[in-house]
Design a protein around this motif. Structure first.
Motif, PDB file in Angstrom:
ATOM      1  N   ARG A   1       0.814  -1.203   0.000  1.00 43.61           N
ATOM      2  CA  ARG A   1       0.000   0.000   0.000  1.00 43.61           C
ATOM      3  C   ARG A   1       0.854   1.261   0.000  1.00 43.61           C
ATOM      4  N   SER A   2       0.488   2.211  -0.858  1.00 43.04           N
ATOM      5  CA  SER A   2       1.159   3.506  -0.855  1.00 43.04           C
ATOM      6  C   SER A   2       0.158   4.525  -1.379  1.00 43.04           C
ATOM      7  N   PHE A   3       0.568   5.759  -1.440  1.00 39.92           N
ATOM      8  CA  PHE A   3      -0.315   6.778  -1.990  1.00 39.92           C
ATOM      9  C   PHE A   3      -0.602   6.536  -3.466  1.00 39.92           C
ATOM     10  N   PHE A   4       0.220   5.711  -4.086  1.00 39.96           N
ATOM     11  CA  PHE A   4       0.052   5.471  -5.520  1.00 39.96           C
ATOM     12  C   PHE A   4      -0.745   4.206  -5.807  1.00 39.96           C
ATOM     13  N   SER A   5      -1.169   3.524  -4.754  1.00 40.97           N
ATOM     14  CA  SER A   5      -1.844   2.239  -4.958  1.00 40.97           C
ATOM     15  C   SER A   5      -3.040   2.358  -5.874  1.00 40.97           C
ATOM     16  N   GLU A   6      -3.836   3.393  -5.650  1.00 38.71           N
ATOM     17  CA  GLU A   6      -5.040   3.484  -6.476  1.00 38.71           C
ATOM     18  C   GLU A   6      -4.682   3.779  -7.923  1.00 38.71           C
ATOM     19  N   ILE A   7      -3.714   4.665  -8.112  1.00 31.83           N
ATOM     20  CA  ILE A   7      -3.368   5.037  -9.488  1.00 31.83           C
ATOM     21  C   ILE A   7      -2.861   3.829 -10.259  1.00 31.83           C
ATOM     22  N   ILE A   8      -2.023   3.027  -9.622  1.00 31.50           N
ATOM     23  CA  ILE A   8      -1.481   1.900 -10.376  1.00 31.50           C
ATOM     24  C   ILE A   8      -2.473   0.761 -10.499  1.00 31.50           C
ATOM     25  N   SER A   9      -3.551   0.814  -9.733  1.00 33.80           N
ATOM     26  CA  SER A   9      -4.569  -0.229  -9.887  1.00 33.80           C
ATOM     27  C   SER A   9      -5.550   0.124 -11.001  1.00 33.80           C
ATOM     28  N   SER A  10      -5.518   1.354 -11.457  1.00 33.72           N
ATOM     29  CA  SER A  10      -6.444   1.777 -12.515  1.00 33.72           C
ATOM     30  C   SER A  10      -6.226   0.927 -13.762  1.00 33.72           C
ATOM     31  N   ILE A  11      -7.311   0.392 -14.289  1.00 34.14           N
ATOM     32  CA  ILE A  11      -7.193  -0.533 -15.416  1.00 34.14           C
ATOM     33  C   ILE A  11      -7.196   0.255 -16.722  1.00 34.14           C
ATOM     34  N   SER A  12      -6.187   0.014 -17.540  1.00 36.07           N
ATOM     35  CA  SER A  12      -6.075   0.781 -18.778  1.00 36.07           C
ATOM     36  C   SER A  12      -6.660   0.042 -19.981  1.00 36.07           C
ATOM     37  N   ASP A  13      -6.828  -1.280 -19.857  1.00 39.17           N
ATOM     38  CA  ASP A  13      -7.379  -2.023 -20.997  1.00 39.17           C
ATOM     39  C   ASP A  13      -8.034  -3.299 -20.482  1.00 39.17           C
ATOM     40  N   VAL A  14      -9.095  -3.722 -21.138  1.00 35.24           N
ATOM     41  CA  VAL A  14      -9.718  -5.003 -20.823  1.00 35.24           C
ATOM     42  C   VAL A  14     -10.036  -5.701 -22.145  1.00 35.24           C
ATOM     43  N   LYS A  15      -9.693  -7.001 -22.217  1.00 33.33           N
ATOM     44  CA  LYS A  15      -9.909  -7.747 -23.457  1.00 33.33           C
ATOM     45  C   LYS A  15     -10.408  -9.153 -23.119  1.00 33.33           C
ATOM     46  N   PHE A  16     -11.492  -9.543 -23.758  1.00 33.00           N
ATOM     47  CA  PHE A  16     -11.949 -10.918 -23.621  1.00 33.00           C
ATOM     48  C   PHE A  16     -11.005 -11.839 -24.389  1.00 33.00           C
TER      49      PHE A  16
ATOM     50  N   ASN B   1      -8.050  12.009  -5.984  1.00 34.63           N
ATOM     51  CA  ASN B   1      -8.160  10.961  -4.968  1.00 34.63           C
ATOM     52  C   ASN B   1      -6.888  10.848  -4.158  1.00 34.63           C
ATOM     53  N   THR B   2      -5.759  11.017  -4.805  1.00 34.93           N
ATOM     54  CA  THR B   2      -4.478  10.971  -4.090  1.00 34.93           C
ATOM     55  C   THR B   2      -4.399  12.117  -3.093  1.00 34.93           C
TER      56      THR B   2
ATOM     57  N   LEU C   1       1.886  16.099  -1.899  1.00 33.21           N
ATOM     58  CA  LEU C   1       0.661  16.887  -1.899  1.00 33.21           C
ATOM     59  C   LEU C   1       0.817  18.120  -2.784  1.00 33.21           C
ATOM     60  N   ASP C   2       1.948  18.807  -2.623  1.00 32.04           N
ATOM     61  CA  ASP C   2       2.175  19.999  -3.446  1.00 32.04           C
ATOM     62  C   ASP C   2       2.191  19.654  -4.923  1.00 32.04           C
ATOM     63  N   MET C   3       2.899  18.598  -5.247  1.00 36.09           N
ATOM     64  CA  MET C   3       3.008  18.190  -6.645  1.00 36.09           C
ATOM     65  C   MET C   3       1.625  17.876  -7.205  1.00 36.09           C
TER      66      MET C   3
ATOM     67  N   CYS D   1       7.111   7.345  -7.463  1.00 32.02           N
ATOM     68  CA  CYS D   1       7.033   8.784  -7.218  1.00 32.02           C
ATOM     69  C   CYS D   1       7.550   9.573  -8.415  1.00 32.02           C
ATOM     70  N   SER D   2       8.688   9.137  -8.950  1.00 28.82           N
ATOM     71  CA  SER D   2       9.207   9.830 -10.137  1.00 28.82           C
ATOM     72  C   SER D   2       8.269   9.684 -11.313  1.00 28.82           C
ATOM     73  N   LEU D   3       7.679   8.512 -11.426  1.00 35.47           N
ATOM     74  CA  LEU D   3       6.781   8.276 -12.549  1.00 35.47           C
ATOM     75  C   LEU D   3       5.500   9.078 -12.389  1.00 35.47           C
ATOM     76  N   TYR D   4       5.162   9.378 -11.151  1.00 33.26           N
ATOM     77  CA  TYR D   4       4.018  10.251 -10.906  1.00 33.26           C
ATOM     78  C   TYR D   4       4.372  11.677 -11.287  1.00 33.26           C
ATOM     79  N   GLU D   5       5.571  12.058 -10.939  1.00 31.77           N
ATOM     80  CA  GLU D   5       5.998  13.417 -11.219  1.00 31.77           C
ATOM     81  C   GLU D   5       6.052  13.693 -12.710  1.00 31.77           C
ATOM     82  N   ASN D   6       6.582  12.738 -13.474  1.00 30.22           N
ATOM     83  CA  ASN D   6       6.680  12.980 -14.917  1.00 30.22           C
ATOM     84  C   ASN D   6       5.468  12.466 -15.684  1.00 30.22           C
ATOM     85  N   ASP D   7       4.425  12.091 -14.941  1.00 30.37           N
ATOM     86  CA  ASP D   7       3.140  11.705 -15.530  1.00 30.37           C
ATOM     87  C   ASP D   7       3.126  10.350 -16.217  1.00 30.37           C
ATOM     88  N   CYS D   8       4.249   9.650 -16.219  1.00 25.86           N
ATOM     89  CA  CYS D   8       4.262   8.342 -16.866  1.00 25.86           C
ATOM     90  C   CYS D   8       3.327   7.364 -16.176  1.00 25.86           C
TER      91      CYS D   8
END
Lengths: 438, 308
Positions: free
Chosen positions: A269-284, B69-70, B43-45, A325-332
């Motif tokens: 668990r981290s502050f990024f848990s929800e973001i990385i759990s977001s599903i980007s594709d679903v395929k049957f 949400n974050t 938070l700032d970011m 964290c870096s990937l969050y910062e650069n939006d990747c």
């Protein structure tokens, strides 16, 4: 299974034109045609050569079949915002006659395109000259029957339907139903059901928009119809859940039939848990028994009869977990990777960074990392498996995490429905690989 | 000394480019102090990302929801361990005292501007607008009309697309509030207050209920109501340069390089806008929704974008 380079399409120079960025890749149902959409709103269709003039180890090549401008940029005057012409998705319709049909969509408008061939033209009109000028009626002394003579193949693309003004939010998915009459389009908050013949109305079948937009915490990220059951579809969310709906149950499918969700691992668990759990594709899967979801770090395969957790989980690039964290910062961290099945559902594939893509062989529990690059572009050159060194001592031929190029991302991949031919899109190039024969 | 430690932490949290300088920099130091700083930086970011995503093309709703949400999670955690309450207290004391320090903030006390940004944005998510007249900068949630008919607007109000909205009426309500803000004597404080919310403020929708959308179900085309929302760029009030610098005093300027490398596109990346705002003349606030002034300011923004 070994993979070889077959072809690469697109400009060679490193300076990428924005409009050339590939935004979607899709084989048709026979695999003979391969369509790409780009950020400039264009669709390019490649066709596999039918005559196999080449020695047996060559599979037939794909050559440009048709290119057309599908969507143009628009301006929403009420909101003072641009509507991008970028093609978000292309889906082929099953072939019913000589022509091919595909649906292409940008953020707001879906279009049905007819791609037809013309290889004959009429000659010998009674009233017109060959160049089209009308003959002087007095000069006509006899009648002739016009005949069709062969001409150079011309491929024409014409828009047959435009499905517009039904989406307030950005369309992320379209999916053709197995009934060949309807299709769905999904945006961030709503899913609409269309009849392919009717453009001036659609049914809203899912709406997750809260009454008060402040309370919005979850959006729809992808949706797809079941390959065989025309009443069933699924949609995924930014919270990592997948909902399966049955259209027979009610007209409005806000209440799901099944909810697929894996309990969160508390140790990760981290502050990024929800973001990385977001599903980007679903395929049957092709057989309709499984579905695959892609979140930021993994690919999960679900048995449609088990909602509590996936039956298989494959780590795509676990070494990125410590870099979130870096990937969050650069939006990747918001990059939306797609995934695909092979023809017999035994292998799944998805993209990663540094122009790497990954394949997971389900039965054998094997996986491989390959790279799409110009350096490995000699004809039939076998792709060497790549390895990323997460930490510690870097072995020879390994690449360290910190050297990965996060600008080079493979978001879109496609697998031929029958053969082992794959199409992998880097930023502006399309690579075609085939498995090594012999 | 502490200040330099903080800079170092910032650098390790957000490494420049993709190459690390040394493996030792990777692991942040242990202890509650560094965690709290990391959390504050995150938070700032996040707030910057939310604020700056409104460019000429409609931003990605999914991305905004995930960031919001974050922010909410961070705020909840900060409330649980009391950090939030301490910040609010410090903010209250700071608001009554003299202006925020023009120099670099002491590292252990977050700067007042940051408190404003964090406090106001997060309060908007969780709590209804407090009654006006309680006074003090921190109590007032801007853009919250007093009339009970108009619901409070949060970060996603700009995506209210399809219910009927009457733009002009809403804008004049907003203007009236802005003009009659007697409690805020200092215009600069008002400017800073609107820094975070400016891009989120939307005219209140008239009938915020599920009714209209429910009627659109079934075999009827889902028609978009006349959503009249001119580009919210006109609400961006460039904060004073000192305040802006203060807010990002410990941000490594190499981030801008990172983003210009990574963010290829005609749109400006989040940090490009920051740079252009701090270098270009401050945009004139537009208290009344004059479409012509909107378009002029849009042209002005375009010039900045094209110029950079």
């Amino acid at each position: 299974m070994q993979w070889c380079f077959s072809q690469v399409k697109g400009a060679i120079d490193d300076d990428v034109a924005e409009a050339d960025i590939i935004s979607t890749v899709e084989f048709n149902h026979t695999g003979e045609l391969l369509a790409t959409g780009d950020k400039g709103g264009r669709v390019v269709i490649f066709q596999q050569e039918t005559e196999n003039k080449n020695p047996p180890q060559f599979r037939s090549e794909y050559n440009v079949y048709s290119t057309f401008q599908s969507h143009e940029p628009e301006f929403d005057y009420l909101k003072s915002l641009e509507i991008e012409e970028k093609i978000n998705k292309i889906r082929w319709l099953p072939q019913k006659n000589a022509a091919q049909f595909l649906l292409s969509t940008n953020d707001k408008t879906i279009k049905l395109w007819k791609i037809s061939e013309r290889d004959k033209r009429p000659e010998g009109y009674n009233l017109k000259e060959e160049d089209g000028r009308y003959k002087d009626p007095n000069s006509i002394t006899k009648l002739q029957v016009p005949v069709l003579i062969p001409m150079d193949l011309m491929v024409e693309a014409s828009p047959r339907r435009v499905f517009a003004n039904a989406h307030t939010y950005h369309i992320n998915s379209i999916s053709v139903n197995s009934d060949n009459e309807t299709y769905l389009s999904a945006d961030d908050l709503r899913i609409n059901l269309w009849n392919l013949e009717i453009t001036d109305r659609s049914f809203n079948i899912v709406d997750i928009k809260p009454a008060n937009m402040e309370e919005l915490t979850e959006v729809i990220t992808a949706a797809e119809f079941h390959p065989h059951q025309c009443n069933t579809f699924v949609y995924s969310s930014s919270k990592g859940t997948i909902r399966m709906c049955d259209m027979r149950a009610s007209a409005l499918c806000d209440r799901h039939t099944k909810l697929f969700e894996e309990p969160e691992d508390p140790s990760n668990r981290s502050f990024f848990s929800e973001i990385i759990s977001s599903i980007s594709d679903v395929k049957f899967s092709h057989n309709g028994r499984y579905m695959m979801t892609r979140d930021y770090l993994s690919v999960k395969i679900w048995d449609l009869n088990m909602e509590s957790r996936p039956v298989e989980t494959y780590q795509v690039h676990e070494y990125l977990r410590s870099k979130l964290c870096s990937l969050y910062e650069n939006d990747c961290i918001f990059d939306k990777f797609e995934c695909c099945w092979n023809g017999d559902d035994s292998v799944v594939m998805t993209g990663s960074y540094n122009n790497f893509f990954r394949m997971f062989e389900r039965g054998h529990r094997r996986d491989v990392t390959l790279e799409a690059s110009r350096e490995n572009s000699k004809p039939l050159q076998v792709l060497k498996p790549r390895k990323v060194c997460a930490g510690g001592k870097r072995k020879k031929d390994e690449i360290s995490v910190d050297s990965l190029d996060f600008n080079k991302k493979i978001l879109h991949t496609a697998w031929h429905p029958q053969d082992n031919i794959i199409a992998v899109a880097t930023t502006n190039n399309l690579y075609i690989f085939q498995d090594k024969v012999i | 000394m502490l200040k330099s430690v903080r800079l170092k932490k910032a650098r390790t949290m957000f490494p420049k480019g993709t190459k690390r300088k040394s493996p030792e920099d990777e692991a942040p130091g242990p202890g509650p102090l560094s965690y709290s700083l990391q959390r504050q930086s995150l938070l700032d970011m996040s707030l910057i990302k939310l604020q700056l995503c409104h460019m000429l093309v409609e931003p990605d709703l999914c991305r905004s929801v995930l960031i919001a949400n974050t922010v909410r999670q961070i705020q909840e955690e900060m409330s649980e361990d009391g950090t939030w309450q301490r910040m609010a207290l410090a903010l209250a004391q700071g608001a009554q005292g003299p202006q925020g320090p023009s120099g670099l903030a002491p590292p252990l006390t977050p700067s007042p501007e940051r408190l404003v940004a964090s406090e106001l944005l997060c309060r908007s998510d969780l709590k209804p607008a407090p009654h006006r007249g309680e006074g003090g900068l921190e109590e007032r949630a801007p853009g919250a009309p007093d009339s009970p008919d108009s619901p409070y607007l949060g970060p996603f109000s700009r995506w209210e697309g399809d219910e009927g909205e009457e733009g002009e009426e809403g804008d004049s309500e907003e203007a009236d509030e802005a003009d009659s803000e007697d409690s805020l004597s200092d215009p600069e404080e008002e400017v800073r207050e609107h820094t975070v919310f400016g891009t989120f403020e939307i005219k209140p929708p008239l009938a915020e209920s599920r009714g209209p959308s429910a009627e659109n179900r079934g075999p009827s085309a889902e028609s978009r109501g006349p959503s009249v929302e001119p580009a919210r760029l006109c609400d961006i009030r460039a904060p004073s340069d000192a305040a802006l610098e203060e807010l990002f005093s410990d941000v490594d300027p190499s981030y801008y390089d990172l983003d210009t490398v990574l963010l290829q596109g005609p749109k400006m990346g989040p940090y490009d806008l920051l740079e252009s705002l701090s270098h270009s003349p401050a945009l004139s606030p537009a208290p009344t929704a004059n479409c012509r002034s909107d378009i002029n300011e849009l042209d002005h923004i375009m010039e900045i974008i094209v110029g950079s």
